[in-house]
Design a protein around this motif. Structure first.
Motif, PDB file in Angstrom:
ATOM      1  N   LEU A 163       0.825  -1.208   0.000  1.00  0.00           N
ATOM      2  CA  LEU A 163       0.000   0.000   0.000  1.00  0.00           C
ATOM      3  C   LEU A 163       0.858   1.257   0.000  1.00  0.00           C
ATOM      4  CD1 LEU A 163      -2.851  -0.971   2.506  1.00  0.00           C
ATOM      5  CD2 LEU A 163      -3.041  -0.639   0.033  1.00  0.00           C
ATOM      6  N   PHE A 164       2.027   1.187   0.626  1.00  0.00           N
ATOM      7  CA  PHE A 164       2.929   2.339   0.626  1.00  0.00           C
ATOM      8  C   PHE A 164       3.366   2.670  -0.799  1.00  0.00           C
ATOM      9  CE2 PHE A 164       7.369   3.727   0.331  1.00  0.00           C
ATOM     10  CZ  PHE A 164       7.293   4.953   0.975  1.00  0.00           C
ATOM     11  N   TRP A 165       3.708   1.624  -1.562  1.00  0.00           N
ATOM     12  CA  TRP A 165       4.168   1.845  -2.927  1.00  0.00           C
ATOM     13  C   TRP A 165       3.033   2.265  -3.859  1.00  0.00           C
ATOM     14  CZ3 TRP A 165       9.105   2.463  -3.607  1.00  0.00           C
ATOM     15  CH2 TRP A 165       9.994   1.846  -2.726  1.00  0.00           C
ATOM     16  N   MET A 166       1.807   2.077  -3.382  1.00  0.00           N
ATOM     17  CA  MET A 166       0.662   2.463  -4.207  1.00  0.00           C
ATOM     18  C   MET A 166       0.139   3.857  -3.874  1.00  0.00           C
ATOM     19  SD  MET A 166       0.107   0.208  -6.464  1.00  0.00           S
ATOM     20  CE  MET A 166      -1.518   0.689  -7.016  1.00  0.00           C
ATOM     21  N   LEU A 189      -6.819  -2.419  -5.098  1.00  0.00           N
ATOM     22  CA  LEU A 189      -6.298  -1.612  -3.996  1.00  0.00           C
ATOM     23  C   LEU A 189      -7.275  -1.554  -2.820  1.00  0.00           C
ATOM     24  CD1 LEU A 189      -3.841   0.044  -3.190  1.00  0.00           C
ATOM     25  CD2 LEU A 189      -4.934   2.066  -4.192  1.00  0.00           C
ATOM     26  N   PRO A 190      -8.591  -1.373  -3.065  1.00  0.00           N
ATOM     27  CA  PRO A 190      -9.538  -1.354  -1.932  1.00  0.00           C
ATOM     28  C   PRO A 190      -9.531  -2.656  -1.131  1.00  0.00           C
ATOM     29  CG  PRO A 190     -10.563  -0.446  -3.906  1.00  0.00           C
ATOM     30  CD  PRO A 190      -9.260  -1.063  -4.338  1.00  0.00           C
ATOM     31  N   ASP A 191      -9.313  -3.782  -1.822  1.00  0.00           N
ATOM     32  CA  ASP A 191      -9.263  -5.064  -1.114  1.00  0.00           C
ATOM     33  C   ASP A 191      -8.065  -5.115  -0.166  1.00  0.00           C
ATOM     34  OD1 ASP A 191     -11.494  -5.914  -2.478  1.00  0.00           O
ATOM     35  OD2 ASP A 191     -10.355  -6.917  -4.053  1.00  0.00           O
ATOM     36  N   PHE A 192      -6.929  -4.625  -0.633  1.00  0.00           N
ATOM     37  CA  PHE A 192      -5.734  -4.608   0.215  1.00  0.00           C
ATOM     38  C   PHE A 192      -5.949  -3.712   1.434  1.00  0.00           C
ATOM     39  CE2 PHE A 192      -2.878  -5.332  -3.767  1.00  0.00           C
ATOM     40  CZ  PHE A 192      -3.365  -6.614  -3.860  1.00  0.00           C
ATOM     41  N   THR A 193      -6.538  -2.553   1.187  1.00  0.00           N
ATOM     42  CA  THR A 193      -6.792  -1.610   2.280  1.00  0.00           C
ATOM     43  C   THR A 193      -7.736  -2.223   3.307  1.00  0.00           C
ATOM     44  OG1 THR A 193      -6.526   0.240   0.734  1.00  0.00           O
ATOM     45  CG2 THR A 193      -7.601   0.718   2.836  1.00  0.00           C
ATOM     46  N   GLY A 194      -8.798  -2.872   2.802  1.00  0.00           N
ATOM     47  CA  GLY A 194      -9.754  -3.505   3.699  1.00  0.00           C
ATOM     48  C   GLY A 194      -9.140  -4.638   4.494  1.00  0.00           C
TER      49      GLY A 194
END
Length: 299
Positions: A163-166, A189-194
């Motif tokens: 997430l940092f690299w995104m 990306l939302p899946d990773f954040t969740g």
């Protein structure tokens, strides 16, 4: 002297991996016909089959399986595990209903999966096809709660770093070099954040508190290694379904191969290509739901 010579000759003959018991052989020629690697010489009708190019044999077992009278013995196959197939008749509607009923299980009872059942599932998974019968796959079974917790932590940590690299400035820069990769990552990306948020709240969004995880790995150098693992995964999951077990593919685990390899202490030449959670499901589904129509190109 003659006796010694006879024993020596017998010893040489015993090096052969394929033997044909002529008293049982019907001279039907099916073994020769089914072999695509010319292990057997072409036989005329009514003649006993002859092994011609044994070095070509990769032990697929077709010759043993097709023989109607069990006349062929293969030293690389364990005779005690060879059994008659019997009828393979299964109504198409029954099979279709079974496949439609298979759903991913993400909620499990706290009941442990018996070791004997897991072993049986692994033997079924190993029946899956592989490239040139290489059977290039290895299984890692994790049932220790502490190890499962370690795996969960490491996978979440990987996606948190991703997430940092995104973040926007970095993402904008990377987009200049890998635009297609960045666009695909943006979709999930939302899946990773969740995932990261749920873990911080005390949930276990990766392995779902499953009592058992099965990883399947293969050699990195084998271009068919991933295929070998995926089809074994499917065999295992479908068999598990018939035994009252629920399962689910965990793509987020195989998407973080470095984190998984570190926790599982996998050799450098190996890679995990499949990860499955397994357990007794807490919920049961009573309807099969629709999917999109297949996208097909006819030629």
């Amino acid at each position: 002297m003659i006796s010694t010579l006879g024993n020596t000759i017998k010893g040489v003959l015993d090096l052969s991996i394929i033997t044909i018991e002529q008293e049982l052989c019907r001279k039907c020629g099916l073994c020769s016909a089914v072999c695509v690697d010319d292990v057997f010489a072409k036989a005329n009708p009514g003649e006993f089959p002859q092994v011609a190019k044994e070095k070509n044999c990769f032990s697929c077992g077709h010759c043993v399986s097709v023989c109607p009278n069990n006349a062929i013995k293969h030293k690389r196959l364990r005779n005690e595990n060879i059994r008659p197939i019997g009828s393979k008749t299964l109504e198409p509607e029954v099979m279709e209903n079974f496949l439609r009923s298979k759903r991913s299980a993400r909620h499990f009872k706290k009941t442990e999966v018996e070791k004997g059942i897991i072993i049986r599932l692994l033997h079924i998974a190993q029946q899956a096809p592989s490239d040139a019968n290489s059977q290039d796959r290895r299984y890692i079974v994790v049932t220790d709660p502490q190890k499962i917790e370690e795996l969960e932590k490491n996978v979440v940590k990987y996606y948190k770093s991703l997430l940092f690299w995104m973040k926007y400035p970095v993402r904008k820069f990377l987009d200049l070099f890998t635009p297609n990769l960045i666009r695909e990552l943006e979709k999930i990306l939302p899946d990773f954040t969740g995932m990261v948020k749920k873990y911080q709240l005390g949930e276990r969004p990766v392995f779902r508190n499953a009592p058992c995880i099965i990883f399947i790995c293969a050699n990195k150098g084998n271009v068919m290694g991933k295929d070998n693992c995926i089809i074994a995964q499917d065999y295992l999951m479908l068999q598990a379904e018939t035994m009252g077990l629920g399962s689910c593919v965990i793509g987020n685990a195989t998407g973080a191969p470095g984190s998984i390899a570190k926790s599982l202490k996998i050799a450098k030449e190996q890679q995990v290509y499949a990860a499955i959670i397994l357990g007794y499901p807490e919920y049961f589904f009573v309807r099969g739901v629709d999917r999109q129509d297949p996208e097909v190109k006819w030629l």
